[in-house]
Design a protein around this motif. Sequence first.
Motif, PDB file in Angstrom:
ATOM      1  N   ARG A 221       0.839  -1.215   0.000  1.00 24.88           N
ATOM      2  CA  ARG A 221       0.000   0.000   0.000  1.00 24.88           C
ATOM      3  C   ARG A 221       0.869   1.259   0.000  1.00 24.88           C
ATOM      4  NH1 ARG A 221      -2.880  -3.005   4.016  1.00 24.88           N
ATOM      5  NH2 ARG A 221      -4.759  -3.954   3.128  1.00 24.88           N
ATOM      6  N   ILE A 222       2.040   1.180   0.629  1.00 25.19           N
ATOM      7  CA  ILE A 222       2.952   2.329   0.683  1.00 25.19           C
ATOM      8  C   ILE A 222       3.410   2.728  -0.718  1.00 25.19           C
ATOM      9  CG2 ILE A 222       5.200   3.128   1.542  1.00 25.19           C
ATOM     10  CD1 ILE A 222       4.889   1.172   3.867  1.00 25.19           C
ATOM     11  N   PHE A 223       3.507   1.725  -1.619  1.00 22.75           N
ATOM     12  CA  PHE A 223       4.070   1.975  -2.949  1.00 22.75           C
ATOM     13  C   PHE A 223       3.003   2.067  -4.042  1.00 22.75           C
ATOM     14  CE2 PHE A 223       7.388  -0.016  -0.429  1.00 22.75           C
ATOM     15  CZ  PHE A 223       8.481   0.799  -0.699  1.00 22.75           C
ATOM     16  N   GLU A 224       1.738   2.051  -3.660  1.00 20.75           N
ATOM     17  CA  GLU A 224       0.676   2.093  -4.666  1.00 20.75           C
ATOM     18  C   GLU A 224       0.735   3.363  -5.508  1.00 20.75           C
ATOM     19  OE1 GLU A 224      -2.988   1.574  -2.597  1.00 20.75           O
ATOM     20  OE2 GLU A 224      -2.890  -0.637  -2.646  1.00 20.75           O
ATOM     21  N   ARG A 225       0.928   4.513  -4.854  1.00 26.11           N
ATOM     22  CA  ARG A 225       0.928   5.775  -5.594  1.00 26.11           C
ATOM     23  C   ARG A 225       2.117   5.851  -6.554  1.00 26.11           C
ATOM     24  NH1 ARG A 225       1.057  11.896  -2.928  1.00 26.11           N
ATOM     25  NH2 ARG A 225       1.242  13.016  -4.915  1.00 26.11           N
ATOM     26  N   ARG A 226       3.309   5.514  -6.082  1.00 25.33           N
ATOM     27  CA  ARG A 226       4.492   5.568  -6.938  1.00 25.33           C
ATOM     28  C   ARG A 226       4.352   4.612  -8.113  1.00 25.33           C
ATOM     29  NH1 ARG A 226       9.629   4.618  -3.325  1.00 25.33           N
ATOM     30  NH2 ARG A 226      10.477   4.137  -5.395  1.00 25.33           N
ATOM     31  N   SER A 227       3.820   3.425  -7.853  1.00 27.18           N
ATOM     32  CA  SER A 227       3.642   2.444  -8.924  1.00 27.18           C
ATOM     33  C   SER A 227       2.639   2.937  -9.955  1.00 27.18           C
ATOM     34  CB  SER A 227       3.172   1.103  -8.346  1.00 27.18           C
ATOM     35  OG  SER A 227       4.115   0.603  -7.435  1.00 27.18           O
ATOM     36  N   ARG A 228       1.562   3.530  -9.468  1.00 26.55           N
ATOM     37  CA  ARG A 228       0.536   4.055 -10.370  1.00 26.55           C
ATOM     38  C   ARG A 228       1.093   5.174 -11.240  1.00 26.55           C
ATOM     39  NH1 ARG A 228      -3.007   4.219  -6.799  1.00 26.55           N
ATOM     40  NH2 ARG A 228      -2.736   6.397  -6.133  1.00 26.55           N
ATOM     41  N   GLU A 229       1.901   6.058 -10.649  1.00 24.81           N
ATOM     42  CA  GLU A 229       2.508   7.158 -11.402  1.00 24.81           C
ATOM     43  C   GLU A 229       3.444   6.662 -12.495  1.00 24.81           C
ATOM     44  OE1 GLU A 229       4.376   9.418  -8.356  1.00 24.81           O
ATOM     45  OE2 GLU A 229       2.552  10.496  -7.771  1.00 24.81           O
ATOM     46  N   LYS A 230       4.082   5.507 -12.263  1.00 28.30           N
ATOM     47  CA  LYS A 230       5.006   4.949 -13.257  1.00 28.30           C
ATOM     48  C   LYS A 230       4.315   3.958 -14.193  1.00 28.30           C
ATOM     49  CE  LYS A 230       9.270   4.123 -12.163  1.00 28.30           C
ATOM     50  NZ  LYS A 230      10.513   3.560 -11.574  1.00 28.30           N
ATOM     51  N   GLY A 231       3.029   3.711 -13.952  1.00 31.39           N
ATOM     52  CA  GLY A 231       2.289   2.781 -14.790  1.00 31.39           C
ATOM     53  C   GLY A 231       2.642   1.329 -14.534  1.00 31.39           C
ATOM     54  N   LEU A 232       3.075   1.005 -13.316  1.00 28.40           N
ATOM     55  CA  LEU A 232       3.478  -0.351 -12.966  1.00 28.40           C
ATOM     56  C   LEU A 232       2.326  -1.104 -12.310  1.00 28.40           C
ATOM     57  CD1 LEU A 232       6.983   0.347 -11.359  1.00 28.40           C
ATOM     58  CD2 LEU A 232       6.483  -0.281 -13.727  1.00 28.40           C
ATOM     59  N   GLU A 233       2.273  -2.392 -12.564  1.00 28.55           N
ATOM     60  CA  GLU A 233       1.300  -3.253 -11.889  1.00 28.55           C
ATOM     61  C   GLU A 233       1.948  -3.809 -10.623  1.00 28.55           C
ATOM     62  OE1 GLU A 233      -1.494  -7.212 -12.691  1.00 28.55           O
ATOM     63  OE2 GLU A 233       0.045  -6.613 -14.143  1.00 28.55           O
ATOM     64  N   LEU A 234       1.315  -3.570  -9.502  1.00 32.72           N
ATOM     65  CA  LEU A 234       1.828  -4.016  -8.209  1.00 32.72           C
ATOM     66  C   LEU A 234       0.990  -5.201  -7.750  1.00 32.72           C
ATOM     67  CD1 LEU A 234       4.101  -2.965  -6.345  1.00 32.72           C
ATOM     68  CD2 LEU A 234       2.371  -1.663  -5.112  1.00 32.72           C
ATOM     69  N   LYS A 235       1.623  -6.380  -7.627  1.00 35.94           N
ATOM     70  CA  LYS A 235       0.842  -7.594  -7.374  1.00 35.94           C
ATOM     71  C   LYS A 235       1.341  -8.325  -6.124  1.00 35.94           C
ATOM     72  CE  LYS A 235       1.721  -9.255 -11.557  1.00 35.94           C
ATOM     73  NZ  LYS A 235       1.659 -10.157 -12.738  1.00 35.94           N
TER      74      LYS A 235
END
Length: 357
Positions: A221-235
Motif C-alpha cells: 500500500r505504501i508503494f501504490e501511488r508511486r507504482s501508479r505514477e510509473k504505470g506499474l502493476e503491483l501484485k
Amino acid sequence: AGRGDELGELSAGFNEMVARLRALVSQETGRKEMLGKIFGAMREGLVVLDRNGRVALTNPAFRALVGEEKPEGRFLWEVVRESALAELAQTGNGALTESATVRLGGRGFLCSATRIPAGGETVITFHDVTEVERMAAVKRDLVVNASHELRTPLTAIKGFLETLSETLTGDEKRYVEVISRHTERLINIVRDLLVLSQVEEGPKLEVGPVKLDRVAADVLRIFERRSREKGLELKLEAEAGLPAVSGDEFHFEQVLVNLVDNAVKYTDAGYVRVRLARDGERVKLVVEDTGIGIPADQLPRLYERFFVTDKARSRKLGGTGLGLAIVKHIVLQHGGTIEAESDPGQGSRFTVTLPAA
C-alpha cells in the motif's frame, strides 16, 4: 665359494635395506620435527580431535589459551566449557569446514573446524579477533554518533528549504529544489546508517509469530501511488493457509520495504510482484520485477555497503546503497537465506526463505 657369494649378496642386500630404513626414519623424524616447529611457531591455537571427539594433538598456543599442560586424551568439552565450540566440534556430520565465533577468557576467537574424511579427525584453529571486534565497535559507535549529530541539522535544513522554495520562482526555485533533493538523500543515508548499525549490533528482537501476507499487503500500500505514477502493476500472490514465521514484525517490514522500494525504483514498465509460498518447513518470499536487471558480475557484491549497480540512476533517485545490506543482516538474524537472480534488461528476483513458526 658359491655359498659364500650368496651370503655376500644377502648381506649386501640386508645392509642396503637397513640403510634405506634409516633414511626413511631420518626423513620421517625430520618431517615430525618440522611439523613440531610449525605448530610451535603458530600464533593461532590448534587442536586435533580424533573420531571420538577426544583431543589427540595440540600446539603451545592452544594449551596457553585453555591453561592446560596436557589436554590430550580428554574430550574437548572437558577442556573448554563453551557450547558454541562443542557444537562446532560436531562438524563431522556436516560440511567439511565450518566456522563460529566463541569467547574464551574475555577474548573473541574465530574458530574454524575442518574434518579429515580419511581418518575422521577434526582440526580446529583459534584465531584471535578481539582487536578486530574492538575496532568494529569503535567504527560502529562513530557512525552512530555522527549520524545522530547530522540528523537534526539536516532535518532543519530540509524544512527551511521547503519553506524557501514556496517563495521563489524560476531558476532560484530550481536551484533550491536541487539542494533539497540532495539534502533528502543525505537524510536517507543517515537514516540507513543508523538502521544498519543497530542491525549489525544485534538488537533484541521482539520475536513472535508474524503473518507475512498481512505485512506484505501493508507494505505494498505504501508503494501504490508511486507504482501508479510509473504505470506499474503491483501484485501480491500469497498461498492459501500460509503459516506464520517466527521473528520481529518491524524488521520483516523493513526487509519488504527495501526490496519493494528497489524493485519500483529500478522498474520503468511492467510489474513488481511479491509472492509468498510454503517451502517445506520454511516460508518463501519472492520479490520480482521487470526492471533494468543486474549484470551477473555485480550480483556477488549486492549486499556490500554503499554498493549500487547504476550510480547515476541511484543518485537521481536518492538511493543510499545500504538497503540490501540491511536486508541481508535482518534475514540472517532470523535464520533465513537470501538469493538474487537477474537478467539485464529483463528484471530481477530476490528470494528470501524464513523458518516457519
